[in-house]
Motif scaffolding. Sequence first.
Motif: not given
Length: 511
Positions: A1-28
């Motif tokens: 796995m290239t460095v670009e792909l690893m960083i891109s995957f990490t950013i994608q994962l963090l952003g998706t986690g942030a979306a999940f977290y914000l959606a959780y608090h918004s729902f409550q």
Amino acid sequence: MTVELMISFTIQLLGTGAAFYLAYHSFQKRRIQLGAEPTLPQYFIGRSTYWLGIASYCSLIAALYGLLTWRWLPLKPLVELIVKDFRSWQLVDLMNGLDGTTIIPLIAAGLFLFLIAWESKFNPLLILRDSIHDAFAIPSKAVEVYNALISSRLSAVDDGLKTQIANRLLVSSIDPGDFDKSSATVEYKWAHNCLLFDQIQNYANQSSFRRLFNEPSMKWGEICISYNAASEKVIVWKEAEPHYTKTLILIKELDHLTGLLCRLLASLVVFGSASENEMWNSVEQLGGKVQKTRLKHTYKYVLIFTAATAIGVILGREISVSLHNAFLFPEKPLPHFNYATLRWIAYSIPMYVLPITLVFMSRTFAFRHQREQAELNYGFYIAMMILGFMVSTTSSLLILEITHYRKEYFNFLESFMQHMRWGILPALMCGYVAYRMDTPVRETEALGKVIMTAVLRFLGWGMVAVIIMLYATDDMTVEEPNLRFTLVGTAFFVVGLLGASVRFKTAKPDV
């Protein structure tokens, strides 16, 4: 796995986690309106159903964010640009490389995260959140119980309960005839408040309901203070000479107290009832009008309609292709299951399931704004047919004109007129779904009768689909007989299965 792909995957994962977290608090954070007071919805539904609703909304938001930043407006070009220029320390090249392809995805991702947490009635993501709330019946039970308690008639209350309430008062402020007076009088309003407060006291003595009474938004302390103050004012009012202004002020205070009492009692009844029947029995004992045509688990019906549409497309097209190859044009056989079947499924869902879902949402909205439910509302059914026609026709022209034909010049009104024929069947189905919502069946209906009526609905709606589709495809050219045949055959199964699936259960026991 290239460095670009690893960083891109990490950013994608963090952003998706942030979306999940914000959606959780918004729902409550969502409040529902019971009368004039906002109320937390988690007190009005079972814990498992509530958390299933949270998981559904958070997963959907996370999936949308993932698609946005991975497929539609990918962040990968920006990551590759940053990594490439940082390796060579060419910061000037980095600044020069920031163009629309790299900046716009970043802005879109940030805007999407902002919309998740932005509390506004114009926010489309919050509209989606509220729709999922409604689909899981999170606020609907409390709203219905609240409306039933507000509009209850005390004359229907058991005489023994009336006597019990009067005997518990420290100072007599209720006469036996107060329960039968007009609902606009001080006497009736005070008797109503005494009845509600007495029922709430029964829950207050049970430790399992303690967290509801400790919840600040339920205002139990304010209710007790207001109730004691109102008791003294009613006694003084009864002993004094009639005074118009003082009477109006007292009525206003009693109405405010009634709203708080009904709000808290609705929470207690819904939260403390083990079943639908127990909940409505509690409401009936207090003189509330029991809603006999309530639907439960509406999200399950939407899933059933989606499955029926997909299965109808698969069965309809494959059987039509088999008949076409065997009897009509064996020298020009059509291919069996291929990408066309998946494309037809993607086309049929917004044509049929989307307007039906809007029918559910419209019925929930209409029910919230009426205190008493009419038996049958034909005006509402016609409105749902019009809604289904508009939505399905618009979906048809957007899908075919924009994604399929790819015309250089697109005239919405002209295209809408051309695609009106495709909206007839979905419109009829929406009207039928709205009608069947108000005519639910009993849960104890015999299995043989269920199967027989489903088969009859399947055949009836299938024949309706054939007739209308023959009209809709009448202008197809001679070179397209196979397409017309498969369209009509597929419509027979899709509409037939949808008609067979339109069976709603009542939440009330048989009488």
